[in-house]
Design a protein around this motif. Structure first.
Motif, short mmCIF file in Angstrom:
data_model
loop_
_atom_site.label_atom_id
_atom_site.label_comp_id
_atom_site.label_asym_id
_atom_site.label_seq_id
_atom_site.Cartn_x
_atom_site.Cartn_y
_atom_site.Cartn_z
N LEU A 161 -10.88 5.79 -0.41
CA LEU A 161 -9.43 5.95 -0.75
C LEU A 161 -9.66 6.99 -2.06
O LEU A 161 -8.48 7.50 -2.22
N SER A 162 -10.63 7.52 -2.39
CA SER A 162 -10.59 8.53 -3.39
C SER A 162 -10.69 9.67 -2.67
O SER A 162 -10.82 10.85 -3.62
N GLN A 163 -10.84 9.84 -1.47
CA GLN A 163 -10.88 11.18 -0.93
C GLN A 163 -9.65 11.84 -0.77
O GLN A 163 -8.50 11.16 -0.67
N PRO A 164 -9.32 13.11 -1.17
CA PRO A 164 -8.16 13.54 -0.98
C PRO A 164 -7.35 13.46 0.35
O PRO A 164 -7.89 13.40 1.30
N GLY A 165 -6.07 12.87 0.34
CA GLY A 165 -5.39 12.68 1.55
C GLY A 165 -5.78 11.48 2.38
O GLY A 165 -4.87 11.16 3.05
N ARG A 166 -6.95 10.79 1.86
CA ARG A 166 -7.22 9.66 2.62
C ARG A 166 -6.19 8.63 2.52
O ARG A 166 -6.17 7.91 3.70
N PRO A 167 -5.53 8.21 1.47
CA PRO A 167 -4.90 7.11 1.34
C PRO A 167 -3.60 6.94 2.72
O PRO A 167 -3.44 6.04 2.97
N ARG A 168 -3.02 7.94 2.46
CA ARG A 168 -2.03 8.25 3.67
C ARG A 168 -2.46 8.14 5.21
O ARG A 168 -1.90 7.27 6.15
N VAL A 169 -3.60 8.71 5.57
CA VAL A 169 -4.17 8.52 6.87
C VAL A 169 -4.78 7.43 6.93
O VAL A 169 -4.75 6.59 8.10
N MET A 189 0.97 -1.23 -0.12
CA MET A 189 0.08 0.01 0.00
C MET A 189 0.92 1.27 -0.06
O MET A 189 0.64 2.25 -0.67
N ALA A 190 2.03 1.21 0.91
CA ALA A 190 2.76 2.41 0.84
C ALA A 190 3.71 2.69 -0.44
O ALA A 190 3.46 3.77 -1.10
N ASP A 191 3.83 1.65 -1.09
CA ASP A 191 4.59 1.84 -2.46
C ASP A 191 3.37 2.36 -3.43
O ASP A 191 3.87 3.22 -4.36
N ASP A 192 2.26 1.86 -3.59
CA ASP A 192 1.35 2.36 -4.21
C ASP A 192 0.96 3.93 -4.20
O ASP A 192 0.91 4.59 -5.17
N ILE A 193 0.82 4.21 -2.78
CA ILE A 193 0.62 5.61 -2.34
C ILE A 193 1.87 6.54 -3.07
O ILE A 193 1.64 7.50 -3.37
N ALA A 194 2.85 6.09 -2.80
CA ALA A 194 4.24 6.65 -3.27
C ALA A 194 4.36 6.68 -4.58
O ALA A 194 4.75 7.96 -5.22
N ALA A 195 3.84 6.20 -5.41
CA ALA A 195 3.64 6.37 -6.96
C ALA A 195 2.59 6.86 -7.52
O ALA A 195 2.31 7.18 -8.58
#
Length: 235
Positions: free
Chosen positions: A188-196, A139-145
């Motif tokens: 996860l489509s909400q702004p900033g939500r993936p990292r939270v 998940m972290a790798d996907d978000i970073a990309a």
């Protein structure tokens, strides 16, 4: 003796379609008129917003609603890709039905996943921890990309479910999998939500690693409550 009037059927208030529902319906009507086929790319959000006279945020919300009912898929770097040429009225009905069912899905998810997190803290094995860590990394790798981390999120919750080693609760989660995936996409489509969301996963994982059952249940409850705050439940 007065005659009693026959009972009249009750009239329910007419629900007013949310703006994103109207936008989604208009997009699908345009898809039909333009003759787009599955695999074709929709115009960019900016272009759709300009054509429809609404904000990009509303268009983004409409596309998420379309994604959760299977009409499109949103790919990082590719935009929205048509998956199903569902007619506009059918799409509007599917979107509205999903929004109405979402509170029940969230309630069931909270009950099941909090229990499973507690069991995972008590029963997890080294292999379970490895699966949880692999999901966090994915998940972290996907978000970073630049992605939303949907697959990694799904992998994490599946790993926690497995770590709970409860066959009945596991089957119940399996029955809800498709509905949970829909709410996952929305969240996860909400702004900033993936990292939270990823931070919430780490809190759950840390409690499971420490064999803190109460802490795992609490962390999972806080996580589900946060990610359940999705725009499609609001007017």
């Amino acid at each position: 003796m007065s005659r009693r009037s026959p009972a009249q059927p009750s009239l329910a208030p007419v629900a007013r379609p949310r703006l994103y529902e109207q936008v989604a319906e208009q997009i699908m009507a345009w898809v039909e008129e333009a003759g787009l086929q599955p695999g074709d790319r929709l115009p960019a959000e900016r272009e759709l917003a300009a054509r429809l006279g609404v904000s990009r945020a509303t268009v983004a919300q409409a596309l998420v609603a379309m994604e959760v009912v299977g009409a499109v898929t949103v790919r990082h770097g590719d935009g929205a890709i048509l998956q199903d040429r569902t007619g506009a009225p059918a799409l509007a009905h599917a979107v509205r039905r999903h929004a109405e069912n979402l509170p029940d899905v969230i309630e069931a998810r909270e009950a099941l996943e909090c229990a499973l997190a507690g069991f995972a803290a008590e029963r997890r094995t080294d292999e379970d921890l490895a699966a949880i860590d692999a999901a966090l990394e994915a998940m972290a790798d996907d978000i970073a990309a630049g992605g939303r981390g949907v697959e990694g999120d799904e992998q994490f919750h599946a790993a926690v479910t497995q770590a709970g080693h409860s066959s009945i609760l596991g089957r119940m989660m399996g029955d809800l999998a498709a509905l949970i995936r829909e709410s996952r996409i929305q969240s996860l489509s909400q702004p900033g939500r993936p990292r939270v969301s990823l931070e919430g996963h780490h809190a759950v994982a840390d409690a499971i690693r420490s064999r803190d059952a109460d802490g795992a249940r609490r962390a999972m409850g806080e996580h589900v409550a946060l990610v359940s705050d999705v725009a499609l439940t609001k007017g």
